[in-house]
Motif scaffolding. Structure first.
Motif, PDB file in Angstrom:
ATOM      1  N   HIS A 140      -1.785   4.226  -8.714  1.00  0.00           N
ATOM      2  CA  HIS A 140      -1.901   2.914  -8.062  1.00  0.00           C
ATOM      3  C   HIS A 140      -0.764   2.715  -7.062  1.00  0.00           C
ATOM      4  CE1 HIS A 140      -5.346   0.957  -9.732  1.00  0.00           C
ATOM      5  NE2 HIS A 140      -4.945   1.071 -10.977  1.00  0.00           N
ATOM      6  N   THR A 141       0.432   3.121  -7.428  1.00  0.00           N
ATOM      7  CA  THR A 141       1.582   2.946  -6.536  1.00  0.00           C
ATOM      8  C   THR A 141       1.385   3.715  -5.237  1.00  0.00           C
ATOM      9  OG1 THR A 141       3.075   2.615  -8.430  1.00  0.00           O
ATOM     10  CG2 THR A 141       4.077   3.251  -6.324  1.00  0.00           C
ATOM     11  N   LEU A 142       0.968   4.963  -5.348  1.00  0.00           N
ATOM     12  CA  LEU A 142       0.710   5.759  -4.145  1.00  0.00           C
ATOM     13  C   LEU A 142      -0.423   5.160  -3.319  1.00  0.00           C
ATOM     14  CD1 LEU A 142       0.958   9.399  -5.574  1.00  0.00           C
ATOM     15  CD2 LEU A 142       2.641   8.221  -4.147  1.00  0.00           C
ATOM     16  N   ASP A 143      -1.451   4.671  -4.007  1.00  0.00           N
ATOM     17  CA  ASP A 143      -2.606   4.099  -3.307  1.00  0.00           C
ATOM     18  C   ASP A 143      -2.209   2.849  -2.524  1.00  0.00           C
ATOM     19  OD1 ASP A 143      -5.241   3.827  -2.506  1.00  0.00           O
ATOM     20  OD2 ASP A 143      -5.851   2.744  -4.306  1.00  0.00           O
ATOM     21  N   VAL A 144      -1.463   1.952  -3.163  1.00  0.00           N
ATOM     22  CA  VAL A 144      -1.031   0.716  -2.492  1.00  0.00           C
ATOM     23  C   VAL A 144      -0.190   1.039  -1.266  1.00  0.00           C
ATOM     24  CG1 VAL A 144       0.464  -1.315  -2.725  1.00  0.00           C
ATOM     25  CG2 VAL A 144      -1.172  -0.766  -4.535  1.00  0.00           C
ATOM     26  N   LEU A 145       0.613   2.082  -1.351  1.00  0.00           N
ATOM     27  CA  LEU A 145       1.511   2.440  -0.247  1.00  0.00           C
ATOM     28  C   LEU A 145       0.857   3.377   0.767  1.00  0.00           C
ATOM     29  CD1 LEU A 145       4.789   2.999  -2.300  1.00  0.00           C
ATOM     30  CD2 LEU A 145       4.067   0.946  -1.071  1.00  0.00           C
ATOM     31  N   GLY A 146      -0.426   3.722   0.522  1.00  0.00           N
ATOM     32  CA  GLY A 146      -1.142   4.598   1.448  1.00  0.00           C
ATOM     33  C   GLY A 146      -0.688   6.047   1.393  1.00  0.00           C
ATOM     34  N   LEU A 147      -0.163   6.476   0.247  1.00  0.00           N
ATOM     35  CA  LEU A 147       0.374   7.826   0.119  1.00  0.00           C
ATOM     36  C   LEU A 147      -0.479   8.732  -0.764  1.00  0.00           C
ATOM     37  CD1 LEU A 147       4.144   6.891  -0.448  1.00  0.00           C
ATOM     38  CD2 LEU A 147       3.053   7.589   1.690  1.00  0.00           C
ATOM     39  N   LEU A 148      -1.535   8.182  -1.356  1.00  0.00           N
ATOM     40  CA  LEU A 148      -2.365   8.958  -2.271  1.00  0.00           C
ATOM     41  C   LEU A 148      -3.395   9.757  -1.490  1.00  0.00           C
ATOM     42  CD1 LEU A 148      -2.899   9.385  -5.359  1.00  0.00           C
ATOM     43  CD2 LEU A 148      -4.648   7.611  -5.167  1.00  0.00           C
ATOM     44  N   VAL A 149      -3.447  11.066  -1.736  1.00  0.00           N
ATOM     45  CA  VAL A 149      -4.417  11.902  -1.011  1.00  0.00           C
ATOM     46  C   VAL A 149      -5.827  11.560  -1.468  1.00  0.00           C
ATOM     47  CG1 VAL A 149      -2.797  13.796  -0.668  1.00  0.00           C
ATOM     48  CG2 VAL A 149      -4.243  13.788  -2.706  1.00  0.00           C
ATOM     49  N   LYS A 150      -6.800  11.740  -0.562  1.00  0.00           N
ATOM     50  CA  LYS A 150      -8.165  11.266  -0.797  1.00  0.00           C
ATOM     51  C   LYS A 150      -8.808  11.899  -2.018  1.00  0.00           C
ATOM     52  CE  LYS A 150     -10.726  10.177   2.652  1.00  0.00           C
ATOM     53  NZ  LYS A 150     -11.616  10.209   3.877  1.00  0.00           N
ATOM     54  N   ASP A 151      -8.581  13.191  -2.265  1.00  0.00           N
ATOM     55  CA  ASP A 151      -9.268  13.830  -3.383  1.00  0.00           C
ATOM     56  C   ASP A 151      -8.796  13.283  -4.720  1.00  0.00           C
ATOM     57  OD1 ASP A 151      -6.764  15.070  -3.082  1.00  0.00           O
ATOM     58  OD2 ASP A 151      -7.440  16.852  -4.178  1.00  0.00           O
ATOM     59  N   VAL A 152      -7.528  12.807  -4.803  1.00  0.00           N
ATOM     60  CA  VAL A 152      -7.044  12.177  -6.020  1.00  0.00           C
ATOM     61  C   VAL A 152      -7.731  10.850  -6.229  1.00  0.00           C
ATOM     62  CG1 VAL A 152      -5.019  11.213  -7.185  1.00  0.00           C
ATOM     63  CG2 VAL A 152      -4.832  13.366  -5.937  1.00  0.00           C
ATOM     64  N   GLN A 153      -7.877  10.091  -5.134  1.00  0.00           N
ATOM     65  CA  GLN A 153      -8.586   8.823  -5.232  1.00  0.00           C
ATOM     66  C   GLN A 153     -10.002   9.011  -5.724  1.00  0.00           C
ATOM     67  OE1 GLN A 153      -7.788   7.558  -1.121  1.00  0.00           O
ATOM     68  NE2 GLN A 153      -6.892   5.712  -1.973  1.00  0.00           N
ATOM     69  N   GLN A 154     -10.683   9.977  -5.172  1.00  0.00           N
ATOM     70  CA  GLN A 154     -12.074  10.212  -5.555  1.00  0.00           C
ATOM     71  C   GLN A 154     -12.178  10.671  -6.996  1.00  0.00           C
ATOM     72  OE1 GLN A 154     -13.240  13.024  -2.531  1.00  0.00           O
ATOM     73  NE2 GLN A 154     -13.883  11.406  -1.107  1.00  0.00           N
ATOM     74  N   ALA A 155     -11.212  11.514  -7.445  1.00  0.00           N
ATOM     75  CA  ALA A 155     -11.245  12.002  -8.811  1.00  0.00           C
ATOM     76  C   ALA A 155     -10.995  10.882  -9.803  1.00  0.00           C
ATOM     77  CB  ALA A 155     -10.174  13.085  -9.004  1.00  0.00           C
ATOM     78  N   ALA A 156     -10.220   9.881  -9.378  1.00  0.00           N
ATOM     79  CA  ALA A 156      -9.907   8.770 -10.276  1.00  0.00           C
ATOM     80  C   ALA A 156     -11.016   7.736 -10.310  1.00  0.00           C
ATOM     81  CB  ALA A 156      -8.598   8.120  -9.833  1.00  0.00           C
ATOM     82  N   GLU A 157     -11.912   7.757  -9.357  1.00  0.00           N
ATOM     83  CA  GLU A 157     -12.959   6.736  -9.291  1.00  0.00           C
ATOM     84  C   GLU A 157     -14.150   7.119 -10.138  1.00  0.00           C
ATOM     85  OE1 GLU A 157     -13.758   6.455  -5.140  1.00  0.00           O
ATOM     86  OE2 GLU A 157     -11.975   5.253  -4.740  1.00  0.00           O
TER      87      GLU A 157
END
Length: 406
Positions: free
Chosen positions: A389-406
């Motif tokens: 969540h911290t990386l996502d809020v700051l725009g630092l999370l790579v897309k494949d991690v976001q997709q894997a978490a969804e």
């Protein structure tokens, strides 16, 4: 230079932390640790690496200065990280915050306005919120200019329908914020996302998650969203916990006030620190100690805990209009096969048939092939959830991690 992210979970007398390498835009666990006994005569620092191997312990006593507050504790953590991972740059800090109230329905970047709003919520979580804020302030001082993010235990539950969100008291209280907030949301969110990877069909169905530990609660999840929780306005409600009472007739509070003459602070101390498994057993708040004891009081404390969990399985299944899967997580839920076995005994009526051998070895799937309802053990990971969540809020999370978490 490698980049690191620190997750902090500040309690009244402890600070838990996780260090992640985020150089590649995804969190990789480097270390997990804690400082226990802040302000006490002896303070203990301990840490393990990402594989669970101990870095050892360090004791701070009064003679050597001790660690008296959160600011000093964060400073010790910072110095240890510098020594253990030289050359790394701390690029962000994520914080677990127990109460987000009505306003904070998702993680937010922390600024002065956010801190002021969190301070307004202290009356709703007087045992937890002040220490969460102290951790934030200490981290801001230790890491000036480094962005910080608050991740809330209540956010996961903010989509409850009105009838699962309110109490049957004058509506003015609801409008003031007296609601069933629910807690342990970071854990439930992680488990829900993990279930989408482990058993995607079950994850999209009707699921009851039992987060059983020193803090304990249960949650009804439908289509990946929380619709009901055993915890309510405060972290006292629902299941009995290590030292907290769980569900309690409000008339008991009136009795304590009117007949016993206790002050609100005395009642708070009883309900938060002297009740639950500790209060019932007179022995310990730790389920492992109770399971090893042969005293009648220890057995009765376990009996009460198990019975309340069993009741909530039925209640939350009714809230879901049925049950497709159940998940155990938390220290007790993940490790005590005896508690799980007793909770699930005789549950064939709801569609659960336990595989005792799988349960004894803490397998991921502990229901038998005959069971209509699948039962899982999922090891929760609140630190990783907060880091993502911290990386996502700051725009630092790579897309494949976001997709894997969804």
């Amino acid at each position: 230079m490698s980049k690191t992210l620190i997750v902090l979970n500040a309690g009244s007398s402890s600070i838990k932390f996780v260090v992640f390498d985020v150089t590649e835009g995804k969190p990789v666990n480097l270390a997990t640790g804690q400082i226990e006994g802040l302000g006490a005569s002896a303070t203990v620092f301990s840490a393990k690496d990402g594989e669970g191997q101990s870095f050892g312990e360090r004791n701070f006593d009064k003679a050597s200065g001790g660690i008296s507050n959160h600011a000093e504790g964060v400073d010790v953590i910072l110095r240890w990280i510098d020594e253990t991972f030289p050359g790394s740059e701390v690029v962000a800090v994520g914080h677990r915050v127990v109460h987000g109230g009505v306003r904070f329905t998702k993680p937010v970047k922390i600024d002065d306005t956010v801190i002021a709003e969190l301070e307004k919520l202290i009356p709703l979580a007087p045992i937890h919120q002040p220490h969460n804020i102290a951790g934030i302030l200490a981290a801001r001082e230790a890491f000036p200019g480094v962005p910080q993010v608050a991740v809330f235990d209540t956010s996961f539950h903010r989509g409850h329908p009105f009838y699962n969100d309110t109490f049957a008291i004058p509506r003015e209280f609801y409008n003031e914020g007296v609601r069933r907030y629910g807690f342990h949301g970071v854990s439930y969110e992680y488990v829900t996302r993990r279930m989408k990877q482990i058993a995607p069909l079950d994850a999209e169905g009707r699921v009851v998650i039992a987060h059983l530990g020193n803090g304990a609660s249960m949650c009804a999840v439908r289509y990946g969203h929380s619709i009901a929780s055993t915890m309510g306005f405060s972290a006292l409600d629902g299941l009995p916990m290590g030292t907290r009472c769980g569900n309690l007739d409000a008339g008991v509070l009136l009795y304590m006030l009117d007949q016993k003459g206790y002050s609100s602070s005395e009642i708070r101390n009883i309900l938060y620190t002297k009740s639950g498994l500790l209060g019932l057993s007179g022995l310990s708040q730790d389920m492992r100690d109770l399971e090893a004891s042969d005293t009648r009081e220890a057995r009765e404390a376990i009996d009460y805990f198990v019975n309340r969990v069993r009741r909530e399985v039925g209640a939350l299944s009714a809230a879901l209009d049925g049950l497709d899967a159940m998940v155990f997580c938390g220290g007790i839920g993940e490790n005590s096969w005896r508690v799980r076995e007793r909770v699930l005994q005789g549950m064939q009526w709801i569609g659960i048939d336990l595989d005792e051998e799988a349960n004894h070895r803490n397998a991921r799937l502990i229901s038998s092939p005959l069971s209509r309802v699948r039962v899982y053990i999922v090891r929760t990971n609140e630190g990783l959830m907060i880091a993502e969540h911290t990386l996502d809020v700051l725009g630092l999370l790579v897309k494949d991690v976001q997709q894997a978490a969804e």
